[in-house]
Design a protein around this motif. Structure first.
Motif, PDB file in Angstrom:
ATOM      1  N   LEU A 126     -12.467  -2.905  -0.465  1.00 59.81           N
ATOM      2  CA  LEU A 126     -12.262  -2.001   0.651  1.00 59.81           C
ATOM      3  C   LEU A 126     -12.397  -0.573   0.148  1.00 59.81           C
ATOM      4  N   VAL A 127     -13.281   0.193   0.765  1.00 59.24           N
ATOM      5  CA  VAL A 127     -13.462   1.606   0.442  1.00 59.24           C
ATOM      6  C   VAL A 127     -12.466   2.401   1.278  1.00 59.24           C
ATOM      7  N   ILE A 128     -11.489   3.022   0.615  1.00 58.45           N
ATOM      8  CA  ILE A 128     -10.401   3.696   1.303  1.00 58.45           C
ATOM      9  C   ILE A 128     -10.577   5.206   1.263  1.00 58.45           C
ATOM     10  N   ASP A 136       2.105   7.742   3.658  1.00 54.63           N
ATOM     11  CA  ASP A 136       1.789   6.622   4.545  1.00 54.63           C
ATOM     12  C   ASP A 136       0.787   5.672   3.902  1.00 54.63           C
ATOM     13  N   MET A 137      -0.172   6.220   3.166  1.00 52.73           N
ATOM     14  CA  MET A 137      -1.144   5.344   2.503  1.00 52.73           C
ATOM     15  C   MET A 137      -0.459   4.476   1.467  1.00 52.73           C
ATOM     16  N   ALA A 138       0.425   5.047   0.682  1.00 52.02           N
ATOM     17  CA  ALA A 138       1.141   4.269  -0.322  1.00 52.02           C
ATOM     18  C   ALA A 138       1.959   3.155   0.336  1.00 52.02           C
ATOM     19  N   ALA A 139       2.595   3.481   1.452  1.00 51.65           N
ATOM     20  CA  ALA A 139       3.424   2.483   2.150  1.00 51.65           C
ATOM     21  C   ALA A 139       2.572   1.332   2.656  1.00 51.65           C
ATOM     22  N   ILE A 140       1.411   1.642   3.247  1.00 50.07           N
ATOM     23  CA  ILE A 140       0.542   0.578   3.760  1.00 50.07           C
ATOM     24  C   ILE A 140      -0.005  -0.272   2.617  1.00 50.07           C
ATOM     25  N   LEU A 141      -0.402   0.363   1.526  1.00 51.10           N
ATOM     26  CA  LEU A 141      -0.907  -0.407   0.385  1.00 51.10           C
ATOM     27  C   LEU A 141       0.157  -1.367  -0.135  1.00 51.10           C
ATOM     28  N   ARG A 142       1.391  -0.905  -0.222  1.00 47.40           N
ATOM     29  CA  ARG A 142       2.477  -1.770  -0.697  1.00 47.40           C
ATOM     30  C   ARG A 142       2.716  -2.931   0.277  1.00 47.40           C
ATOM     31  N   GLU A 143       2.818  -2.597   1.563  1.00 46.66           N
ATOM     32  CA  GLU A 143       3.092  -3.624   2.573  1.00 46.66           C
ATOM     33  C   GLU A 143       1.999  -4.683   2.596  1.00 46.66           C
ATOM     34  N   GLU A 144       0.755  -4.231   2.584  1.00 49.87           N
ATOM     35  CA  GLU A 144      -0.360  -5.164   2.705  1.00 49.87           C
ATOM     36  C   GLU A 144      -0.562  -5.983   1.428  1.00 49.87           C
ATOM     37  N   THR A 145      -0.306  -5.381   0.280  1.00 51.31           N
ATOM     38  CA  THR A 145      -0.441  -6.125  -0.966  1.00 51.31           C
ATOM     39  C   THR A 145       0.596  -7.230  -1.049  1.00 51.31           C
ATOM     40  N   GLU A 146       1.767  -6.983  -0.473  1.00 49.74           N
ATOM     41  CA  GLU A 146       2.797  -8.028  -0.441  1.00 49.74           C
ATOM     42  C   GLU A 146       2.344  -9.238   0.377  1.00 49.74           C
ATOM     43  N   LEU A 163       0.022   8.737  -5.668  1.00 51.16           N
ATOM     44  CA  LEU A 163      -0.846   7.782  -4.977  1.00 51.16           C
ATOM     45  C   LEU A 163      -1.817   7.142  -5.963  1.00 51.16           C
ATOM     46  N   ALA A 164      -2.305   7.917  -6.920  1.00 53.12           N
ATOM     47  CA  ALA A 164      -3.175   7.335  -7.945  1.00 53.12           C
ATOM     48  C   ALA A 164      -2.427   6.263  -8.726  1.00 53.12           C
ATOM     49  N   ARG A 165      -1.189   6.556  -9.090  1.00 56.21           N
ATOM     50  CA  ARG A 165      -0.388   5.591  -9.851  1.00 56.21           C
ATOM     51  C   ARG A 165      -0.152   4.317  -9.044  1.00 56.21           C
TER      52      ARG A 165
END
Length: 264
Positions: A126-128, A136-146, A163-165
């Protein structure tokens, strides 16, 4: 030395009159492949046609966050169907852009999650697109990766170190554009120096963000070499080494693109 421009927009009118020459200049500069990125699914056909015309060009399918509200009817199933084409090697670009806020934030988030579902199911990266939306991006990445891991790239990185980390922690790759070369981008260079070498990519985002010494003009895939040069200096490797690193990473992430180095 082989380089790959992991993100450009060859369908944009900026290239219409000399696309052949633009692609040839890229090849002459060592850029063996280019991924032309889709910003509207409903305008996907011209992008695919360009990818079909040139052996060096592949493409993605997806909806840019600026256009999210226009394409809320696009489903993961539709993305998956279009992604079956051999020249379609990625999903997106999708994401969050709170700098311009051209689409309602809820629509951007909804679109991003649809694209994540397609990336998870297809295995395509996925090209983000993330701008001024780190939290918000960090939160979505965490939620979706779970819910299940998916391959992704934070393209044209201009966000903060956290966000890079998190992106790397979630299994993502970080791609740097001509912004890396700008004099006032020391913070981005500092972040690039912290990214694990096996997660680094380069791109142009052409026709935008031409690197120094071309800043202010139209960008094109040949200029990937300028960003790669600065990235090499930033992390303390040679130009040949950065070409090897970023190209290896490209083929590891974009698994649908055949690696010519392995031919035969």
């Amino acid at each position: 030395m082989m380089l790959v421009d992991s993100h450009c927009h060859l369908d944009f009118p900026d290239f219409a009159e000399e696309r052949d020459a633009v692609i040839q200049r890229a090849v002459d500069a060592g850029v063996a492949y280019m991924v032309s990125i889709c910003t509207r699914v409903k305008k996907f056909e011209p992008i695919l046609a360009i990818a079909e015309q040139y052996k060096q060009v592949y493409c993605s399918v997806g909806t840019h966050p600026h256009n999210a509200e226009e394409e809320l009817d696009i489903t993961a199933e539709q993305l998956l169907e279009l992604a079956k084409h051999p020249k379609v090697v990625a999903i997106g670009e999708a994401g969050l852009d709170y700098f311009y806020d051209k689409a309602p934030r809820a629509a951007q988030a909804q679109g991003l999650r649809v694209h994540i579902a397609a990336a998870r199911r297809s295995g395509l990266p996925l090209v983000i697109h993330a701008r001024s939306a780190d939290e918000d991006m960090a939160a979505i990445l965490r939620e979706e990766t779970e819910k299940g891991a998916f391959p992704f790239i934070l393209h044209c990185f201009s966000s903060g170190a956290e966000l890079a980390r998190i992106g790397v922690e979630m299994g993502g790759y970080i791609s740097f554009s001509g912004i890396l070369t700008f004099k006032n981008s020391q913070d981005i260079r500092d972040i690039a120096a912290t990214v694990p070498r096996d997660r680094l990519l380069v791109e142009t985002d052409a026709p935008y963000l031409a690197p120094i010494p071309h800043r202010g003009g139209r960008n094109e895939p040949a200029y990937t070499a300028e960003t790669a040069r600065v990235l090499a200096d930033t992390i303390g490797v040679t130009r040949d080494e950065i070409a090897q690193i970023t190209t290896d990473n490209f083929f590891r992430l974009f698994t649908k693109v055949p690696d010519p180095r392995k031919a035969g």
